[in-house]
Design a protein around this motif. Structure first.
Motif, PDB file in Angstrom:
ATOM      1  N   GLU A 186       1.301   4.104  -2.987  1.00 12.50           N
ATOM      2  CA  GLU A 186       1.141   5.536  -2.719  1.00 12.50           C
ATOM      3  C   GLU A 186       2.350   6.315  -3.253  1.00 12.50           C
ATOM      4  O   GLU A 186       2.198   7.399  -3.834  1.00 12.50           O
ATOM      5  CB  GLU A 186       0.990   5.772  -1.217  1.00 12.50           C
ATOM      6  CG  GLU A 186       0.657   7.204  -0.849  1.00 12.50           C
ATOM      7  CD  GLU A 186       0.445   7.398   0.643  1.00 12.50           C
ATOM      8  OE1 GLU A 186       0.461   8.551   1.097  1.00 12.50           O
ATOM      9  OE2 GLU A 186       0.273   6.378   1.351  1.00 12.50           O
ATOM     10  N   GLU A 205       0.823  -1.204   0.000  1.00 11.80           N
ATOM     11  CA  GLU A 205       0.000   0.000   0.000  1.00 11.80           C
ATOM     12  C   GLU A 205       0.866   1.266   0.000  1.00 11.80           C
ATOM     13  O   GLU A 205       0.599   2.227  -0.735  1.00 11.80           O
ATOM     14  CB  GLU A 205      -0.905  -0.021   1.239  1.00 11.80           C
ATOM     15  CG  GLU A 205      -1.835   1.170   1.380  1.00 11.80           C
ATOM     16  CD  GLU A 205      -2.598   1.134   2.693  1.00 11.80           C
ATOM     17  OE1 GLU A 205      -2.584   2.141   3.418  1.00 11.80           O
ATOM     18  OE2 GLU A 205      -3.173   0.066   2.998  1.00 11.80           O
ATOM     19  N   HIS A 212       1.884   6.595  -6.922  1.00 14.78           N
ATOM     20  CA  HIS A 212       0.817   7.557  -7.218  1.00 14.78           C
ATOM     21  C   HIS A 212       1.321   8.996  -7.136  1.00 14.78           C
ATOM     22  O   HIS A 212       0.881   9.866  -7.907  1.00 14.78           O
ATOM     23  CB  HIS A 212      -0.346   7.342  -6.240  1.00 14.78           C
ATOM     24  CG  HIS A 212      -1.451   8.335  -6.390  1.00 14.78           C
ATOM     25  ND1 HIS A 212      -2.356   8.289  -7.437  1.00 14.78           N
ATOM     26  CD2 HIS A 212      -1.800   9.420  -5.630  1.00 14.78           C
ATOM     27  CE1 HIS A 212      -3.204   9.290  -7.321  1.00 14.78           C
ATOM     28  NE2 HIS A 212      -2.898   9.983  -6.234  1.00 14.78           N
ATOM     29  N   ASN A 213       2.244   9.248  -6.210  1.00 14.69           N
ATOM     30  CA  ASN A 213       2.746  10.616  -5.995  1.00 14.69           C
ATOM     31  C   ASN A 213       3.891  10.999  -6.935  1.00 14.69           C
ATOM     32  O   ASN A 213       4.330  12.150  -6.934  1.00 14.69           O
ATOM     33  CB  ASN A 213       3.196  10.788  -4.543  1.00 14.69           C
ATOM     34  CG  ASN A 213       2.032  10.753  -3.565  1.00 14.69           C
ATOM     35  OD1 ASN A 213       0.916  11.153  -3.913  1.00 14.69           O
ATOM     36  ND2 ASN A 213       2.265  10.258  -2.367  1.00 14.69           N
TER      37      ASN A 213
END
Length: 283
Positions: free
Chosen positions: A191, A187, A194-195
Motif C-alpha cells: 500500500e 500488504e 502504491h501511494n
C-alpha cells in the motif's frame, strides 16, 4: 483486524503502529522487585554453557567461531541453539553459539581484513561477487568523497565519517512481525508503494525502489523461509508416521540412543544446498 479482545483498540487496529498498541495496552508497574524469582536450575545450566563459551572466546583472541562463507542476511543461517532441549526462549543470530557472521554489504575489504586477522580467508565466491559485481556501501561512500575529504580523512583530522560507521544496515522492528504477521506487513508495504505517486523525482524514484526491495528481498524472504520450514516439517511428519504404521514399529530410536550413519551425510547435503542457494542469490 480481529485480535484478542483483551487488548484495547486504537490506531494499531487500522494501521501498522506498534507504539500505539504498547501505549494503549501497557500497565505500568510501580512496585518493588520483591515479585522477582531467582534463576531456575534449567536457566543456570544454560548460562553455564554460555559462560564456558565466553571463556573459550576470550581465550581465542575474542572470536570463538567464524563463518567466512555465508553472507549474513535475515534467513542466511539455519536455526541455532545453546541447549535445544532445555531452552524456552530460542534464537541466535547464527547457527552456533557466539559464531561470528560476515556482512560484506558494508565493505568487502573490512570483512577480509577481519577474517585474516582471525586466521581465515573470506570465501573466494563471496570475495568475487563483492569485488566485481556487487557495489558495497564503502565503495559508494568513497566514490562521492572529494579530494579534500579524502585528505582530511587520511590525516586523521576528521573522524566519524560514514565509511567507518554507516554500514548500510537497517535494523528491523520485529515486534511488528509478532503483532501483525508477515502477510499484513507485506500488504501495508504494498500500500505504501502504491501511494508513492506523483512527479518521478530522483528522491521518489529512490524511495519506490527501496520500498520494493523491502517487499521482495526482506519480507517475502521471511515468509518463504517460514513457509518452506512448515511445509518440509509436515512432509517429514507424514512420511515418518506412514513408516511407523506400515512397519508396525512401536519403539522410538532417538539420536541420543544411536545416530544412523546416513544422518551426518544428510545434514552435510542440506547445508551444502543452502550455501549454494545463498551464493546463487547474491550472484
Amino acid at each position: 483486524m480481529e485480535l484478542n479482545k483483551t487488548f484495547i483498540d486504537g490506531l494499531w487496529n487500522k494501521e501498522i503502529n506498534v507504539s500505539d498498541f504498547v501505549s494503549k495496552n501497557i500497565t505500568p508497574y510501580t512496585g518493588d522487585a520483591s515479585f522477582l524469582q531467582g534463576p531456575t536450575e534449567r536457566t543456570k545450566r544454560i548460562w553455564d554453557l554460555c559462560l564456558k563459551a565466553l571463556e573459550e572466546e576470550r581465550a581465542n583472541n575474542g572470536v570463538r567461531s567464524l563463518d567466512h562463507k555465508t553472507v549474513s542476511t535475515i534467513t542466511s543461517h539455519k536455526a541455532g541453539y545453546i541447549d535445544k532441549e532445555n531452552e524456552l526462549i530460542v534464537g541466535l543470530q547464527t547457527d552456533e553459539l557466539l559464531r561470528r557472521a560476515i556482512k560484506p554489504f558494508g565493505g568487502i575489504n573490512v570483512v577480509a581484513k577481519a577474517c585474516r586477522e582471525n586466521g581465515v580467508e573470506v570465501d573466494d565466491k563471496v570475495k568475487d561477487i563483492f569485488t566485481h559485481y556487487r557495489k558495497t556501501h564503502n565503495d559508494g561512500v568513497f566514490d562521492v568523497y572529494t579530494e579534500e575529504i579524502r585528505s582530511f580523512r587520511s590525516l586523521g583530522f576528521l573522524t566519524g565519517l560514514p565509511d567507518n560507521y554507516a554500514r548500510g544496515r537497517i535494523i528491523g522492528d520485529y515486534r511488528r512481525l509478532a503483532l501483525y504477521g508477515i502477510d499484513r506487513l507485506i500488504e501495508a508495504k504494498q500500500e505504501d508503494l502504491h501511494n508513492l505517486t506523483g512527479p518521478m523525482t530522483e528522491a521518489r524514484i529512490r524511495l519506490r525502489e527501496e520500498v520494493a526491495e523491502q517487499i521482495k528481498f526482506d519480507m517475502k524472504e521471511i515468509k518463504k523461509s517460514s513457509n518452506d520450514t512448515e511445509r518440509n516439517t509436515q512432509i517429514l511428519l507424514e512420511l515418518i508416521n506412514g513408516f511407523f504404521v506400515i512397519s508396525e514399529y512401536g519403539r522410538l530410536a532417538t539420536t541420543e540412543d544411536i545416530i544412523a550413519p546416513a544422518l551426518p551425510k544428510a545434514i552435510e547435503l542440506v547445508d551444502t544446498r543452502r550455501e549454494n542457494k545463498i551464493v546463487r542469490g547474491l550472484d
